[in-house]
Design a protein around this motif. Structure first.
Motif, PDB file in Angstrom:
ATOM      1  N   MET A   1       0.852  -1.193   0.000  1.00 35.98           N
ATOM      2  CA  MET A   1       0.000   0.000   0.000  1.00 35.98           C
ATOM      3  C   MET A   1       0.886   1.240   0.000  1.00 35.98           C
ATOM      4  SD  MET A   1      -3.113   0.962   2.608  1.00 35.98           S
ATOM      5  CE  MET A   1      -2.052   0.979   4.047  1.00 35.98           C
ATOM      6  N   SER A   2       0.715   2.100  -0.980  1.00 39.21           N
ATOM      7  CA  SER A   2       1.529   3.305  -1.077  1.00 39.21           C
ATOM      8  C   SER A   2       0.664   4.534  -0.835  1.00 39.21           C
ATOM      9  CB  SER A   2       2.185   3.388  -2.457  1.00 39.21           C
ATOM     10  OG  SER A   2       1.214   3.262  -3.483  1.00 39.21           O
ATOM     11  N   LEU A   3       1.210   5.474  -0.067  1.00 41.66           N
ATOM     12  CA  LEU A   3       0.479   6.690   0.302  1.00 41.66           C
ATOM     13  C   LEU A   3       1.131   7.903  -0.329  1.00 41.66           C
ATOM     14  CD1 LEU A   3      -0.574   4.684   2.463  1.00 41.66           C
ATOM     15  CD2 LEU A   3      -0.473   6.551   4.118  1.00 41.66           C
ATOM     16  N   GLY A   4       0.308   8.804  -0.858  1.00 41.33           N
ATOM     17  CA  GLY A   4       0.810  10.046  -1.409  1.00 41.33           C
ATOM     18  C   GLY A   4       0.072  11.225  -0.817  1.00 41.33           C
ATOM     19  N   PHE A   5       0.818  12.260  -0.457  1.00 42.18           N
ATOM     20  CA  PHE A   5       0.233  13.483   0.095  1.00 42.18           C
ATOM     21  C   PHE A   5       0.374  14.611  -0.913  1.00 42.18           C
ATOM     22  CE2 PHE A   5       1.066  10.910   3.776  1.00 42.18           C
ATOM     23  CZ  PHE A   5       0.026  11.206   4.657  1.00 42.18           C
TER      24      PHE A   5
END
Length: 273
Positions: A1-5
């Protein structure tokens, strides 16, 4: 799971650091984007990726957080709309920006969640309420709950309450800091060293909050337990009542909530298609 802000300021840093510290995700799986290098030092200290390109951020992320200030949301959505894919789950952290506003400015079917965390999330003592949009899939709510519950308590609710949530728990830490500062000032006035007064005030609010969360008594009952007949505390409570302490807090929550609602109205007006 990759998170981007999308946005690399205080909000993004708080949530990213909280999740990384809690072990919910590795720093290597998190990235942020911003048009300038203003927050680059803090981002590098977190060990997460950084890019100036929102498009690039979307390409490397599955869960995308909208973490810019509310007035910038309209411009941001216009910039990223064509690059949002079916695999993306969009989580908005912007105060006063409705799910409907976001859904009306991105591709049909975009999965949108609106969340309102607060700054104690950075140490795992946060409070978050989230609500879901019309296109979420099975499991999307659980993804949000799993992430935000690593930052403190997490509740799911109807979007109609989110502005009030922002005014209570989103802005609430600021009210608490004012209370701690004022209590410490009182202690200093009466002879306590500043550092001692601050520690006593902060620990007192912390302990009192835990009594509410982990006990079975209403706050008013806990207050009554401290107020002995004819004692010192009831005199102090009398002074708080004379000064409008409760009234001020109620009106502070009301003001913050109304401002959040106004922000959404202003964004609709300023970002008409």
């Amino acid at each position: 799971m990759s998170l981007g802000f999308l946005g690399a300021g205080k909000v993004a840093q708080t949530i990213a650091k909280g999740l990384i510290t809690a072990g919910a995700i590795s720093a290597e799986s998190v990235a942020a984007s911003a048009p300038s290098d203003r927050c680059l030092k803090e981002i590098r200290e977190l060990g997460i990726g950084f890019t100036h390109s929102n498009k690039e951020l979307l390409q490397m992320s599955e869960i995308v957080f909208l973490a810019v200030k509310p007035p910038l949301i309209g411009k941001l959505l216009k910039d990223i709309s064509a690059h949002i894919e079916d695999r993306h789950l969009v989580i908005s952290l912007a105060a006063g920006i409705s799910i409907d506003f976001i859904e009306s400015r991105v591709a049909a079917g975009t999965r949108v969640i609106r969340a309102m965390p607060n700054t104690p999330s950075v140490i795992g003592e946060g409070a978050t309420v989230f609500s879901v949009g019309s296109n979420v899939r099975n499991g999307d709510s659980e993804i949000a709950r799993n992430l935000f519950s690593r930052l403190g308590i997490c509740l799911q609710g109807d979007e109609s309450i989110v502005d009030a949530v922002m005014a209570v728990s989103g802005s609430g830490p600021a009210y608490a800091y004012v209370a701690i500062d004022a209590l410490a000032d009182g202690g200093v006035k009466m002879g306590l060293p500043r550092d001692t007064a601050i520690k006593l005030a902060a620990q007192t609010l912390l302990g009192s909050a835990k009594m509410v969360l982990h006990g079975k008594k209403h706050p008013s009952e806990l207050k009554d337990d401290v107020c002995s007949p004819g004692g010192t505390t009831i005199d102090a409570i009398h002074e708080l009542e004379k000064g409008g302490f409760r009234k001020c807090l109620i009106e502070a929550v009301e003001a913050a909530c109304l401002k959040a609602r106004k922000l959404n109205e202003q964004n609709y007006y300023n970002n008409k298609k």
